[in-house]
Design a protein around this motif. Sequence first.
Motif, short mmCIF file in Angstrom:
data_model
loop_
_atom_site.label_atom_id
_atom_site.label_comp_id
_atom_site.label_asym_id
_atom_site.label_seq_id
_atom_site.Cartn_x
_atom_site.Cartn_y
_atom_site.Cartn_z
N GLY A 91 44.05 29.38 39.91
CA GLY A 91 45.02 30.09 40.73
C GLY A 91 44.64 31.52 41.05
O GLY A 91 45.29 32.16 41.86
N GLY A 92 43.61 32.02 40.38
CA GLY A 92 43.26 33.42 40.56
C GLY A 92 44.09 34.28 39.62
O GLY A 92 44.81 33.78 38.75
N THR A 93 44.06 35.58 39.83
CA THR A 93 44.76 36.51 38.93
C THR A 93 46.24 36.62 39.26
O THR A 93 47.06 36.86 38.38
CB THR A 93 44.13 37.91 38.98
OG1 THR A 93 44.09 38.35 40.34
CG2 THR A 93 42.72 37.89 38.41
N THR A 94 46.61 36.48 40.52
CA THR A 94 48.01 36.58 40.92
C THR A 94 48.35 35.55 42.00
O THR A 94 48.55 35.90 43.17
CB THR A 94 48.36 38.00 41.42
OG1 THR A 94 47.45 38.34 42.47
CG2 THR A 94 48.31 39.04 40.33
N PRO A 95 48.41 34.28 41.62
CA PRO A 95 48.78 33.27 42.61
C PRO A 95 50.23 33.46 43.04
O PRO A 95 51.03 34.09 42.34
CB PRO A 95 48.60 31.95 41.87
CG PRO A 95 48.75 32.30 40.43
CD PRO A 95 48.24 33.70 40.30
N THR A 96 50.58 32.94 44.21
CA THR A 96 51.96 33.00 44.68
C THR A 96 52.59 31.62 44.58
O THR A 96 51.90 30.60 44.66
CB THR A 96 52.05 33.53 46.12
OG1 THR A 96 51.32 32.65 46.97
CG2 THR A 96 51.51 34.95 46.23
N SER A 108 46.55 30.06 45.77
CA SER A 108 45.59 30.79 44.94
C SER A 108 45.15 32.08 45.62
O SER A 108 45.07 32.15 46.84
CB SER A 108 44.37 29.89 44.70
OG SER A 108 43.34 30.62 44.06
N ASN A 109 44.85 33.08 44.79
CA ASN A 109 44.23 34.29 45.34
C ASN A 109 42.80 34.42 44.79
O ASN A 109 42.20 35.48 44.88
CB ASN A 109 45.06 35.53 45.05
CG ASN A 109 44.91 36.01 43.62
OD1 ASN A 109 44.75 35.20 42.70
ND2 ASN A 109 44.96 37.31 43.40
N ALA A 110 42.25 33.31 44.24
CA ALA A 110 40.89 33.32 43.72
C ALA A 110 39.91 33.58 44.86
O ALA A 110 40.12 33.12 45.98
CB ALA A 110 40.57 31.99 43.05
N SER A 111 38.86 34.31 44.56
CA SER A 111 37.86 34.63 45.57
C SER A 111 36.52 34.08 45.12
O SER A 111 36.08 34.40 44.01
CB SER A 111 37.77 36.14 45.75
OG SER A 111 36.82 36.45 46.72
N PRO A 112 35.84 33.25 45.83
CA PRO A 112 36.29 32.71 47.10
C PRO A 112 37.39 31.68 46.86
O PRO A 112 37.46 31.06 45.81
CB PRO A 112 35.05 32.05 47.69
CG PRO A 112 34.26 31.65 46.49
CD PRO A 112 34.53 32.71 45.45
N CYS A 113 38.22 31.50 47.86
CA CYS A 113 39.34 30.57 47.74
C CYS A 113 38.80 29.16 47.57
O CYS A 113 37.98 28.70 48.35
CB CYS A 113 40.24 30.65 48.97
SG CYS A 113 41.71 29.65 48.78
N LEU A 114 39.24 28.51 46.52
CA LEU A 114 38.80 27.16 46.25
C LEU A 114 39.51 26.18 47.16
O LEU A 114 40.56 26.46 47.72
CB LEU A 114 39.07 26.82 44.78
CG LEU A 114 38.40 27.76 43.78
CD1 LEU A 114 38.90 27.46 42.38
CD2 LEU A 114 36.90 27.62 43.85
N THR A 115 38.97 25.00 47.31
CA THR A 115 39.63 23.99 48.12
C THR A 115 40.93 23.59 47.43
O THR A 115 41.08 23.71 46.22
CB THR A 115 38.74 22.75 48.29
OG1 THR A 115 38.46 22.21 47.01
CG2 THR A 115 37.46 23.08 49.03
#
Length: 78
Positions: free
Chosen positions: A13-18, A53-60
């Motif tokens: 989800g990254g560090t701060t998913p919505t 997700s706010n992961a970089s790069p955005c995963l599928t």
Amino acid sequence: GTSVTFIATPTNGGTTPTYQWYNGATAISGATNSTYTSAALANGNSITVRMTSNASPCLTGSPATSNAINMIVNPNLP
């Protein structure tokens, strides 16, 4: 009248998913955290959450929508 709490546990989800919680196809106003609690659900309500997700790069797979939880509410016994 009993509270039910739903918890979204993201993967990648990254560090701060919505988040946005839904009852059927209708977004629940103000329900934008990783948890959702309600004491007003009715029999047959279908609860899902959509996580972006706010992961970089955005995963599928982003945004990802959870499986539905269908509420079964039994009437109070006399």
